[in-house]
Design an enzyme around this catalytic site. Structure first.
Site, PDB file in Angstrom:
ATOM      1  N   CYS A 130       0.815  -1.206   0.000  1.00 19.39           N
ATOM      2  CA  CYS A 130       0.000   0.000   0.000  1.00 19.39           C
ATOM      3  C   CYS A 130       0.855   1.265   0.000  1.00 19.39           C
ATOM      4  O   CYS A 130       1.700   1.467   0.876  1.00 19.39           O
ATOM      5  CB  CYS A 130      -0.942  -0.096   1.197  1.00 19.39           C
ATOM      6  SG  CYS A 130      -1.265   1.364   2.094  1.00 19.39           S
ATOM      7  N   CYS A 166       0.589   3.743   2.893  1.00 18.23           N
ATOM      8  CA  CYS A 166       1.216   3.167   4.097  1.00 18.23           C
ATOM      9  C   CYS A 166       2.721   3.448   4.079  1.00 18.23           C
ATOM     10  O   CYS A 166       3.302   3.828   5.091  1.00 18.23           O
ATOM     11  CB  CYS A 166       1.010   1.658   4.174  1.00 18.23           C
ATOM     12  SG  CYS A 166      -0.707   1.133   4.132  1.00 18.23           S
TER      13      CYS A 166
END
Lengths: 105, 302
Positions: free
Chosen positions: A30, A33
């Site tokens: 991600c 992230c």
């Protein structure tokens, strides 16, 4: 570095933490992230005495993701003395996170 | 007042910044996404950028941004909502209520995921509706998901999710997939991917979580998550009618980035061109910056 916690450690380390605990539910691929990693590290440095920062990998900790109804990554949960005081999803600016932390210390 | 406002922090915006900064312009870069680097960040691996083959898209995007930062890039967090010309300068209004004045603008806001525009899509966005299988796939272990779309992204998403979820419905509005044949064959071999063709999804239903999707053939499919992969659309709505826009939403501009509006330049995925890739975006940024520099010189703004 934020500590990666597993399902079995969560109760003791996060819920049981006296004070403020910040938990990021993340996944490996991600992008937001990844962007938040240095931000979290900076927060941990700044508030090291006052907060506990933990990460939960949703690929491995499915039960926790279910329990906290995580619908996307990253999702941040702020626990104060074991109760959720704030949650949001997606990348945020460092000063916004600092505001949330300051108001919950 | 700034000399130049660059809207967008992807490869086009970052490349434009470096050229403009080297010409000593006072430049501000506006980005809608905090620490954004554009669509490139979502590419697993870049295989066609000379000198950097094999690098991950995320790393490449970060490298572009870091290079711009080395030149002192100043970023402004905000999504541009409206751009208007006022006398000889430009006013860009942002979603935070502020506005920025500049003598010239390079519009490099890129493209974003196309939406289905159906009931339930907004409600469950980030909570069951996702545009990123790699990011959110792990949340659907042993569950049922739908992938909507018919191109390679949809096929790749379905394949990726089929290794995590118990069942994947791949739903496409046409009778055949548009993606590469090898991907289509892989999908056909997967026993837990069920393809549903020639239907449109008309709604995403559920209370606090997604429970089902409805189709225009009257059927209902029980799912826990919906992954939308129906392509990208240029972010050009905010330009209104100040520039010429083609039928697909792209700003009509050649490689100089010059548009119908003097002082407003288009670069990257927002403009009409044949190939929309990182390498052409970076090139567009450089060209648009040179056009902006020439414009500012000729209008004696600097």
């Amino acid at each position: 570095m934020a500590e990666r916690v597993t399902n079995s450690e969560f109760r003791e380390k996060v819920i049981g933490h006296p004070g403020l605990a910040v938990v990021e539910f993340y996944s490996d691929s991600c992008v937001p992230c990844k962007r938040m990693s240095p931000v979290l590290a900076a927060l941990e440095d700044r508030y090291q005495e006052n907060i506990y920062v933990a990460k939960v990998n949703v690929a491995y900790e499915n039960e926790l993701a279910e329990e906290y109804n995580i619908g996307s990554t990253p999702t941040f949960l702020f626990f104060r003395n074991g109760g959720i005081v704030e949650r949001f999803s997606g990348a945020r600016k460092r000063d916004e996170l600092e505001q949330i932390i300051e108001s919950n210390l | 007042m700034r000399d130049l406002l660059i809207i967008g922090s992807g490869p086009a915006g970052m490349s434009a910044f470096i050229y403009a900064k080297r010409a000593n312009l006072d430049v501000l870069v506006a980005e809608k996404e905090f620490l954004g680097t554009g669509q490139i960040a979502e590419s697993l691996q870049v295989d066609n950028y000379i000198g950097l083959v094999g690098k991950s898209g995320y790393e490449l995007g970060e490298a572009f941004r870091q290079d711009a930062e080395k030149f002192g890039a100043e970023f402004y967090e905000g999504k541009a909502l409206k751009i208007t010309q006022k006398n000889a300068f430009w006013v860009t209004e942002f979603d935070n209520g502020e506005s920025v004045e500049s003598k010239a603008v390079i519009y490099a806001a890129g493209a974003s995921h196309k939406r289905l525009h159906i009931p339930g899509e907004d409600k469950f966005l980030g909570n069951g509706v996702s545009f990123c299988a790699l990011c959110d796939g792990a949340l659907y272990q042993n569950k049922t998901v739908a992938v909507v779309g018919g191109g390679d992204t949809a096929l790749d998403d379905a394949l990726y999710l089929s290794d995590i979820a118990a069942k994947v419905y791949l739903i496409h509005r046409r009778t055949e997939f548009r993606g590469a044949q090898k991907n289509i064959l892989k999908v056909k071999k997967k026993t837990n991917i069920e393809t549903v063709l020639a239907v449109n999804v008309t709604g995403i239903n559920g209370d606090s979580r997604i429970e089902a999707i409805t189709l225009d053939n009257g059927n209902k499919i029980t799912v826990d998550g919906v992954f939308i992969a129906i392509g990208m659309a240029p972010q050009t709505d905010v330009l209104g009618d100040i520039v010429e826009i083609d039928d697909y939403g792209y700003v009509i501009a050649d490689e100089t980035g010059i548009t119908k509006a003097p002082g407003l330049f288009a670069a990257g995925d927002v403009r009409t061109k044949k190939l929309r890739q990182v390498i052409t975006a970076a090139s567009d940024g450089a060209n648009a910056a040179i056009s902006a520099i020439e414009y500012l010189k000729s209008s004696e703004c600097i």
